[in-house]
Design a protein around this motif. Structure first.
Motif, PDB file in Angstrom:
ATOM      1  N   TRP A 266      49.394  29.885  -2.248  1.00 38.52           N
ATOM      2  CA  TRP A 266      48.275  29.617  -1.327  1.00 38.52           C
ATOM      3  C   TRP A 266      47.707  30.920  -0.814  1.00 38.52           C
ATOM      4  CZ3 TRP A 266      51.224  25.763   2.275  1.00 38.52           C
ATOM      5  CH2 TRP A 266      51.370  24.534   1.617  1.00 38.52           C
ATOM      6  N   GLU A 267      48.599  31.832  -0.408  1.00 42.96           N
ATOM      7  CA  GLU A 267      48.163  33.124   0.123  1.00 42.96           C
ATOM      8  C   GLU A 267      47.411  33.911  -0.946  1.00 42.96           C
ATOM      9  OE1 GLU A 267      50.014  37.176   2.060  1.00 42.96           O
ATOM     10  OE2 GLU A 267      51.260  35.385   1.995  1.00 42.96           O
ATOM     11  N   TYR A 268      47.922  33.896  -2.181  1.00 46.45           N
ATOM     12  CA  TYR A 268      47.247  34.592  -3.275  1.00 46.45           C
ATOM     13  C   TYR A 268      45.837  34.032  -3.482  1.00 46.45           C
ATOM     14  CZ  TYR A 268      45.949  36.237  -7.875  1.00 46.45           C
ATOM     15  OH  TYR A 268      45.259  36.803  -8.912  1.00 46.45           O
ATOM     16  N   GLU A 269      45.722  32.723  -3.515  1.00 48.92           N
ATOM     17  CA  GLU A 269      44.417  32.088  -3.724  1.00 48.92           C
ATOM     18  C   GLU A 269      43.459  32.380  -2.565  1.00 48.92           C
ATOM     19  OE1 GLU A 269      43.165  30.573  -6.409  1.00 48.92           O
ATOM     20  OE2 GLU A 269      45.048  31.023  -7.436  1.00 48.92           O
ATOM     21  N   GLU A 270      43.991  32.386  -1.350  1.00 46.33           N
ATOM     22  CA  GLU A 270      43.170  32.700  -0.178  1.00 46.33           C
ATOM     23  C   GLU A 270      42.664  34.141  -0.265  1.00 46.33           C
ATOM     24  OE1 GLU A 270      44.179  33.258   4.431  1.00 46.33           O
ATOM     25  OE2 GLU A 270      44.624  31.245   3.672  1.00 46.33           O
ATOM     26  N   ASP A 271      43.559  35.063  -0.602  1.00 44.65           N
ATOM     27  CA  ASP A 271      43.155  36.470  -0.757  1.00 44.65           C
ATOM     28  C   ASP A 271      42.175  36.632  -1.915  1.00 44.65           C
ATOM     29  OD1 ASP A 271      44.722  37.222   1.372  1.00 44.65           O
ATOM     30  OD2 ASP A 271      46.321  38.104   0.145  1.00 44.65           O
ATOM     31  N   LYS A 272      42.411  35.924  -2.993  1.00 47.78           N
ATOM     32  CA  LYS A 272      41.518  35.993  -4.163  1.00 47.78           C
ATOM     33  C   LYS A 272      40.106  35.539  -3.773  1.00 47.78           C
ATOM     34  CE  LYS A 272      40.981  34.014  -8.737  1.00 47.78           C
ATOM     35  NZ  LYS A 272      41.519  33.056  -9.686  1.00 47.78           N
ATOM     36  N   ASN A 273      40.009  34.450  -3.040  1.00 54.08           N
ATOM     37  CA  ASN A 273      38.700  33.961  -2.585  1.00 54.08           C
ATOM     38  C   ASN A 273      38.045  34.964  -1.641  1.00 54.08           C
ATOM     39  OD1 ASN A 273      38.935  31.624  -4.090  1.00 54.08           O
ATOM     40  ND2 ASN A 273      39.820  30.464  -2.414  1.00 54.08           N
ATOM     41  N   HIS A 274      38.860  35.568  -0.768  1.00 53.61           N
ATOM     42  CA  HIS A 274      38.331  36.570   0.156  1.00 53.61           C
ATOM     43  C   HIS A 274      37.760  37.763  -0.610  1.00 53.61           C
ATOM     44  CE1 HIS A 274      38.001  39.507   3.370  1.00 53.61           C
ATOM     45  NE2 HIS A 274      38.769  40.310   2.658  1.00 53.61           N
ATOM     46  N   TYR A 275      38.531  38.314  -1.536  1.00 55.57           N
ATOM     47  CA  TYR A 275      38.067  39.492  -2.281  1.00 55.57           C
ATOM     48  C   TYR A 275      36.888  39.150  -3.190  1.00 55.57           C
ATOM     49  CZ  TYR A 275      41.979  42.116  -0.476  1.00 55.57           C
ATOM     50  OH  TYR A 275      42.864  42.746   0.365  1.00 55.57           O
ATOM     51  N   SER A 276      36.868  37.963  -3.717  1.00 57.71           N
ATOM     52  CA  SER A 276      35.735  37.546  -4.543  1.00 57.71           C
ATOM     53  C   SER A 276      34.446  37.563  -3.726  1.00 57.71           C
ATOM     54  CB  SER A 276      35.983  36.152  -5.111  1.00 57.71           C
ATOM     55  OG  SER A 276      34.880  35.737  -5.870  1.00 57.71           O
ATOM     56  N   ALA A 277      34.472  36.947  -2.557  1.00 62.35           N
ATOM     57  CA  ALA A 277      33.287  36.930  -1.694  1.00 62.35           C
ATOM     58  C   ALA A 277      32.974  38.331  -1.175  1.00 62.35           C
ATOM     59  CB  ALA A 277      33.508  35.972  -0.519  1.00 62.35           C
ATOM     60  N   PHE A 278      34.006  39.080  -0.833  1.00 65.25           N
ATOM     61  CA  PHE A 278      33.864  40.419  -0.276  1.00 65.25           C
ATOM     62  C   PHE A 278      33.114  41.345  -1.236  1.00 65.25           C
ATOM     63  CE2 PHE A 278      35.640  44.717   0.412  1.00 65.25           C
ATOM     64  CZ  PHE A 278      35.382  44.891   1.760  1.00 65.25           C
ATOM     65  N   PHE A 279      33.536  41.383  -2.495  1.00 62.72           N
ATOM     66  CA  PHE A 279      32.916  42.298  -3.453  1.00 62.72           C
ATOM     67  C   PHE A 279      31.658  41.720  -4.096  1.00 62.72           C
ATOM     68  CE2 PHE A 279      37.211  44.102  -3.266  1.00 62.72           C
ATOM     69  CZ  PHE A 279      36.886  45.423  -3.006  1.00 62.72           C
ATOM     70  N   SER A 280      31.629  40.429  -4.334  1.00 64.50           N
ATOM     71  CA  SER A 280      30.453  39.819  -4.954  1.00 64.50           C
ATOM     72  C   SER A 280      29.237  39.860  -4.042  1.00 64.50           C
ATOM     73  CB  SER A 280      30.750  38.381  -5.365  1.00 64.50           C
ATOM     74  OG  SER A 280      31.793  38.350  -6.316  1.00 64.50           O
ATOM     75  N   SER A 281      29.472  39.964  -2.738  1.00 60.85           N
ATOM     76  CA  SER A 281      28.349  40.001  -1.801  1.00 60.85           C
ATOM     77  C   SER A 281      27.610  41.342  -1.822  1.00 60.85           C
ATOM     78  CB  SER A 281      28.828  39.690  -0.385  1.00 60.85           C
ATOM     79  OG  SER A 281      29.649  40.734   0.099  1.00 60.85           O
ATOM     80  N   ILE A 282      28.155  42.332  -2.483  1.00 63.54           N
ATOM     81  CA  ILE A 282      27.491  43.634  -2.586  1.00 63.54           C
ATOM     82  C   ILE A 282      26.216  43.506  -3.401  1.00 63.54           C
ATOM     83  CG2 ILE A 282      27.685  45.975  -3.544  1.00 63.54           C
ATOM     84  CD1 ILE A 282      30.704  45.802  -2.887  1.00 63.54           C
ATOM     85  N   ASP A 283      26.300  42.756  -4.492  1.00 66.71           N
ATOM     86  CA  ASP A 283      25.163  42.600  -5.395  1.00 66.71           C
ATOM     87  C   ASP A 283      25.428  41.383  -6.284  1.00 66.71           C
ATOM     88  OD1 ASP A 283      23.567  42.972  -7.913  1.00 66.71           O
ATOM     89  OD2 ASP A 283      22.969  44.834  -6.922  1.00 66.71           O
ATOM     90  N   SER A 284      24.384  40.654  -6.607  1.00 65.27           N
ATOM     91  CA  SER A 284      24.553  39.449  -7.432  1.00 65.27           C
ATOM     92  C   SER A 284      24.996  39.777  -8.856  1.00 65.27           C
ATOM     93  CB  SER A 284      23.257  38.644  -7.460  1.00 65.27           C
ATOM     94  OG  SER A 284      22.222  39.402  -8.056  1.00 65.27           O
ATOM     95  N   ARG A 285      24.850  41.018  -9.274  1.00 63.14           N
ATOM     96  CA  ARG A 285      25.285  41.420 -10.619  1.00 63.14           C
ATOM     97  C   ARG A 285      26.790  41.673 -10.695  1.00 63.14           C
ATOM     98  NH1 ARG A 285      21.426  42.974 -14.245  1.00 63.14           N
ATOM     99  NH2 ARG A 285      19.302  43.063 -13.497  1.00 63.14           N
ATOM    100  N   ILE A 286      27.435  41.764  -9.533  1.00 59.40           N
ATOM    101  CA  ILE A 286      28.874  42.020  -9.496  1.00 59.40           C
ATOM    102  C   ILE A 286      29.620  40.697  -9.426  1.00 59.40           C
ATOM    103  CG2 ILE A 286      30.769  42.965  -8.109  1.00 59.40           C
ATOM    104  CD1 ILE A 286      28.939  45.206  -7.265  1.00 59.40           C
ATOM    105  N   SER A 287      30.627  40.574 -10.263  1.00 52.34           N
ATOM    106  CA  SER A 287      31.501  39.402 -10.194  1.00 52.34           C
ATOM    107  C   SER A 287      32.949  39.875 -10.123  1.00 52.34           C
ATOM    108  CB  SER A 287      31.280  38.468 -11.380  1.00 52.34           C
ATOM    109  OG  SER A 287      31.534  39.133 -12.589  1.00 52.34           O
ATOM    110  N   PHE A 288      33.698  39.227  -9.273  1.00 48.65           N
ATOM    111  CA  PHE A 288      35.108  39.538  -9.070  1.00 48.65           C
ATOM    112  C   PHE A 288      35.911  38.979 -10.241  1.00 48.65           C
ATOM    113  CE2 PHE A 288      39.205  38.097  -7.473  1.00 48.65           C
ATOM    114  CZ  PHE A 288      39.719  39.269  -6.940  1.00 48.65           C
ATOM    115  N   VAL A 289      36.846  39.774 -10.761  1.00 48.58           N
ATOM    116  CA  VAL A 289      37.702  39.316 -11.863  1.00 48.58           C
ATOM    117  C   VAL A 289      39.092  38.989 -11.342  1.00 48.58           C
ATOM    118  CG1 VAL A 289      38.705  39.897 -14.102  1.00 48.58           C
ATOM    119  CG2 VAL A 289      36.399  40.683 -13.534  1.00 48.58           C
ATOM    120  N   ASN A 290      39.776  39.981 -10.756  1.00 50.36           N
ATOM    121  CA  ASN A 290      41.099  39.736 -10.202  1.00 50.36           C
ATOM    122  C   ASN A 290      41.541  40.884  -9.310  1.00 50.36           C
ATOM    123  OD1 ASN A 290      42.282  41.796 -11.811  1.00 50.36           O
ATOM    124  ND2 ASN A 290      42.634  40.374 -13.465  1.00 50.36           N
ATOM    125  N   TYR A 291      42.676  40.686  -8.677  1.00 51.55           N
ATOM    126  CA  TYR A 291      43.279  41.718  -7.848  1.00 51.55           C
ATOM    127  C   TYR A 291      44.789  41.597  -7.957  1.00 51.55           C
ATOM    128  CZ  TYR A 291      45.291  38.870  -4.159  1.00 51.55           C
ATOM    129  OH  TYR A 291      46.100  38.011  -3.451  1.00 51.55           O
TER     130      TYR A 291
END
Length: 129
Positions: free
Chosen positions: A22-47
């Motif tokens: 659960w914690e991993y998935e929560e962090d994954k969602n956080h980092y996805s939104a965190f980095f993807s919000s920089i630009d629509s051309r950026i997509s989060f892969v993993n951490y």
């Protein structure tokens, strides 16, 4: 008593899942939104964590960009990612506790097999200067 506790633990995990997942998935969602919000051309892969490194892999879609725009990707996005990390309280707390970000920005639109635009290391000292 020990057997009852172990049985409850097994049933809890089977029904509600593993808390670390659960914690991993929560962090994954956080980092996805965190980095993807920089630009629509950026997509989060993993951490993932490795020692004190928080390794983050991002894809960049350069489809349709002209060569001059492609030349500006590395300096522009290094700056934007660094700024995003250094201006985020959670990230700063992580950096202050001794961890560092290790960010790769990769090209997913390349006609070549693979292109890595850059690897950016962000330590606490880099944010406070």
């Amino acid at each position: 008593m020990f057997v009852a506790g172990a049985a409850f633990g097994v049933i809890f995990v089977l029904i509600w899942g593993d808390a670390s997942q659960w914690e991993y998935e929560e962090d994954k969602n956080h980092y996805s939104a965190f980095f993807s919000s920089i630009d629509s051309r950026i997509s989060f892969v993993n951490y993932g964590y490795s020692g004190t490194s928080l390794r983050v892999v991002l894809n960049f879609d350069a489809e349709g960009l002209i060569p001059d725009d492609i030349k500006s990707i590395t300096p522009k996005y290094k700056y934007l990612i660094l700024k995003r990390i250094c201006n985020d309280l959670e990230s700063l707390e992580l950096l202050e506790s001794g961890y560092y970000f290790d960010v790769d920005l990769r090209d997913i639109s390349s006609e070549h097999m693979f292109k890595n635009y850059f690897n950016l290391i962000v330590k606490h000292e880099r944010c406070i200067t």
